[in-house]
Each structure stands twice: as C-alpha cells, then as structure tokens.
Design an enzyme around this catalytic site. Sequence first.
Site, PDB file in Angstrom:
ATOM      1  CB  ALA A 295      -9.550   9.084   4.434  1.00  0.00           C
TER       2      ALA A 295
ATOM      3  CE1 TYR B 195       0.595   8.016   0.848  1.00  0.00           C
ATOM      4  CE2 TYR B 195      -0.626   6.005   0.325  1.00  0.00           C
ATOM      5  CZ  TYR B 195       0.567   6.640   0.650  1.00  0.00           C
ATOM      6  OH  TYR B 195       1.710   5.907   0.784  1.00  0.00           O
TER       7      TYR B 195
ATOM      8  N   GLY C 251      -2.648   5.783  -3.043  1.00  0.00           N
ATOM      9  CA  GLY C 251      -3.273   4.468  -2.997  1.00  0.00           C
ATOM     10  C   GLY C 251      -4.777   4.481  -2.843  1.00  0.00           C
ATOM     11  CE  LYS C 252      -7.040   6.848   1.897  1.00  0.00           C
ATOM     12  NZ  LYS C 252      -5.659   6.672   2.332  1.00  0.00           N
ATOM     13  CG  ASN C 253     -11.392   3.534  -3.902  1.00  0.00           C
ATOM     14  OD1 ASN C 253     -10.577   3.082  -3.103  1.00  0.00           O
ATOM     15  ND2 ASN C 253     -12.553   2.945  -4.141  1.00  0.00           N
TER      16      ASN C 253
END
Length: 392
Positions: A187, A211, A213-215
Amino acid sequence: MLWWQAILLKLLNTLPKYLCDMEMIAVQERIPCLDLKGQHQQIKREVFEAFEKVYENTAFSGGPFVEEFEQGFAAFCGTKYAVGVNNGTSALHLAMLALGIGPGDEVIVPANTFIATAWGVSYTGATPVFVDCTSDTWQLDTTKIEDKITSNTKAIVGVHLYGQPFNIEAVAAVCKKYKLFMLEDGAQAQGARYKGIPVGGFGEMACFSFYPGKNLGACGEAGGVTTNNEAYYKHLLSLRNHGSVVRYYHNEVGYNMRMGGLESASLNVKLKYITAWNNRRRAIAKQYQQQITSPKIQLQVQPDWVESVYHLFVVTTADRDGLLKYLNEKSIFPGLHYPVPCHLQKAYAHLGYKEGDCPNAEYLANHCLSLPMYAELKDEDVAYVIETLNRY
C-alpha cells in the site's frame, strides 16, 4: 546621547533579528508533513483533460480507463496482471478470498502496520495473528514468525512499510517450509524494489492502495492487486464485480468493489510521473539520512537489498511528545504513524493481546514521528527541518 537617539539605536539593533525571525516564519509555514496541492497544480490540466475523456465516454465505473491503468500498473510492477478495485482495504479483502481464506483460518500479520492489513483477514472471518517488528528496520521480525504458526495458519502478510520492502526471502522461506501463502501489502510502496526487482510479484498476490496521499494516489479512493497467477486474476475480476463474469449471472457471492473511471484516469496521468516523484523522495531522504546528526534522533535501518520509495520518513526519539511540541513551535508539523499497534487496538481486544506482547511495535508506537516527506518539498525546507532537529 539624547533619549530619543538611544531608543532609535535600540530599534535599529533589533531590526536584523526581527527580519530574520520574519524570514524564518515564512519558511516554517511551508512545512507540513504532507502537501498534495503542489503535485496537483503541476498536473491539473492533464488530469482535467483525462476527466473530460471519461465524461465523454460516460465510463464512470470500470471500463477502458480502468483497463488502461491495470495494464500500465502491471507493467510498472513487472507482473502479468493487475486488477483495479475501489480501495486498498478491498484489495486485501479480495486477495484473502481468492486464496480461499475464511473462518477458522489464521494469517500472520505484523503488529506494526496500518490496521487495514488486519482488516483484510478479519473480513473473511479468519483471525489475524500479530507478530512483532524488529527494533531497527521496524519490519516484520522473521525470527518470531514460526512460534506463531499453528495447524490453522494459512498465510503470512508482509508489509512494505513506509515504502521499504520487508525481508521477502526470509518470509518466503518460512512459507515454503510450512506450505503457506505469502501476500505482499504494498500500500505504501509503489515503485519500491527488493534486490533490484519491483515489489508486487514476489508473493501469490500484492495489494496496493491508491489513496490520495500515497506516492501514487488517485483523485479519490482506489486500490489494486497484482499477480502472476491467471487463476487468481480471473477470480479477482469476478469477486470485485458481484461474483459475475457474464452480466446477471453470479457464480459466487461477490462484492461491488470496482475501480471508478475518474480515479483510474487520474492514476493513468500520475503513472507517468511516479518514478520521478519517487526519485525526488529518495533525494530528500538522503539529505535526512546524511545530515541529521542529533544523537536524540534514531532513523530506520535500511539493509543493502532494499530500495525504499519513502512514502513516510519515520524517526524515533525518547521524548516523542517533547519533540513534537518543539517542532510545532518551529512550524514543522510531523505525522504520527501509528500511535497504537494493531494488537492493542480495541477492535482486537477479544484476541487477548496485552502490553508487552510485541515490545518493539509498542516502543515504536510511543516514540515515532514522520518527518515532512513529499516530492514537492523544497531543499531549503528540508535544510530547515534538519537544522531544527539537530538543535533539539
């Protein structure tokens, strides 16, 4: 000297300090733990053009834009298949179902991870069995896994935590010995590498969150599963779509967990930039690693065989609350990942875990902070964070 001359001289002497403080405040205001605005301003036109195509095709749920992303992400991970779903938690849930895991089964899960890793097990009716992390890498302690294996154990979930791959070969060896499935929770690790190979294809399946905010984050919620196994791939396609391959014919109890067209369109745009963004994160992390010299700050140990993508840059300190207060006063706002380890969450109180069962995970929960980390973070801001930490 006249009285008014004395006052004027005093004001002039304090002016440089005042101007310096004002300059420092201007810098400090730009240093949150995460700021998504800069990234999205850079690609706004491309993303909106992609949205327009989705709108013109009314392909809002599943469809060609999802398929385009699945093909692109599979290639990015070096796997044969990728299946887009509505979020990372669903990815974990469906992967467990595809493995045939259900009531009465047990799955080894790190105590130090986001709770969704455990939800994927619990949603099937199986039981998560928590294992401590190491004291230095903060990853699953592979030396403690075998003590938790029973006749009911069916799988081990390794988490590429903070963007750093876990010890894949050690976990795979345990899985081979006991004939268990290995699942990767990626994730936080889109683009991370283990011994030069992208994560996502080492286990039976790997689960990813997109999501925001993920990379690699969607404009909305999204997730995915990668695999090299055609049978798992086909099963996942059915599970995410009401247990159906042919419309209105349902071969099993399925779920409404399709990826949306708008989300996949944004991911198709971002997939072109993720390598550059990850490289920038690595450059920031290198500055942190080389220049944070305070003996009060401990960094995550990184074995030679990992290439992290630094979704988070976590440090520990003896007085976490004191450091947090100090940084906030300097207008630096770290994150907190995660203040309660999984085995001590109220949701799992019925499993009977107690304080002291996973001491390393518990220490981390009480002493960790996540420093500012995102590709748009400026070098002068990174330098200020480092300077501030070294003065602590």
